[in-house]
Design an enzyme around this catalytic site. Sequence first.
Site, PDB file in Angstrom:
ATOM      1  N   VAL A   1       0.856  -1.180   0.000  1.00  0.00           N
ATOM      2  CA  VAL A   1       0.000   0.000   0.000  1.00  0.00           C
ATOM      3  C   VAL A   1       0.896   1.235   0.000  1.00  0.00           C
ATOM      4  CG1 VAL A   1      -1.845   1.248   1.195  1.00  0.00           C
ATOM      5  CG2 VAL A   1      -1.726  -1.265   1.346  1.00  0.00           C
ATOM      6  N   ALA A   2       0.807   2.031  -1.061  1.00  0.00           N
ATOM      7  CA  ALA A   2       1.572   3.279  -1.161  1.00  0.00           C
ATOM      8  C   ALA A   2       0.921   4.338  -0.271  1.00  0.00           C
ATOM      9  CB  ALA A   2       1.621   3.759  -2.611  1.00  0.00           C
ATOM     10  N   GLU A   3       1.650   5.415  -0.025  1.00  0.00           N
ATOM     11  CA  GLU A   3       1.121   6.503   0.810  1.00  0.00           C
ATOM     12  C   GLU A   3      -0.176   7.094   0.264  1.00  0.00           C
ATOM     13  OE1 GLU A   3       3.756   9.587   2.104  1.00  0.00           O
ATOM     14  OE2 GLU A   3       5.339   8.158   2.577  1.00  0.00           O
ATOM     15  N   ASN A   4      -0.322   7.074  -1.063  1.00  0.00           N
ATOM     16  CA  ASN A   4      -1.540   7.629  -1.668  1.00  0.00           C
ATOM     17  C   ASN A   4      -2.699   6.630  -1.698  1.00  0.00           C
ATOM     18  OD1 ASN A   4      -0.851   5.851  -3.714  1.00  0.00           O
ATOM     19  ND2 ASN A   4      -0.618   7.420  -5.294  1.00  0.00           N
ATOM     20  N   GLY A   5      -2.503   5.432  -1.121  1.00  0.00           N
ATOM     21  CA  GLY A   5      -3.557   4.432  -1.056  1.00  0.00           C
ATOM     22  C   GLY A   5      -3.580   3.444  -2.202  1.00  0.00           C
TER      23      GLY A   5
END
Length: 174
Positions: A142-146
């Site tokens: 899961v990246a910081e941007n979702g």
Amino acid sequence: MVPDCPAKLGIWRRGSTLHANTSYCVTRAQPVDAIGSPRWDYAIKLAVTKKSQSGLSRSIALGAAVSHPNVVPILDGNAQGEVSYVVMPLLPGRSMKWHLDKGPRKPLPVALWLVRQICQALEAIHAAGWTHGDVKPDNAIVAENGHVTLIDLAFAHHGIQAAADEFRGTPEYA
């Protein structure tokens, strides 16, 4: 456990180890011609055992069959040489397992959005005639941007069912 292999594989230079177990070793990577570059934007997954070579072969085949924003792209690989490997982008973010164990509690719409992205990845894999074989929280980044990316294609198999006598995956999530 880092396999005894050259610092360069094909057009790739290996860097520091990110993860290692008895089957695979994942290291940072960059193109060989990126001389002096501080960037290590790729990861190389190396087979440690002969048995794990077949997993990389499946990763390469599935990577060639599926291109989807929620499935890790396989950029390069070689499962036939002395050292078997696959190359993929180094993904920013944390595993879904980290989010479940240590991350802040997600509001329901966010949790559903994360799960939906995994389902979209699986839909693309299944549409190409493949089964992932090891869907678990460790295998979703899961990246910081979702944005969620499904990784680790080593247990994938072509066709909906694997051979009845051959179990692949993590028993706790099967």
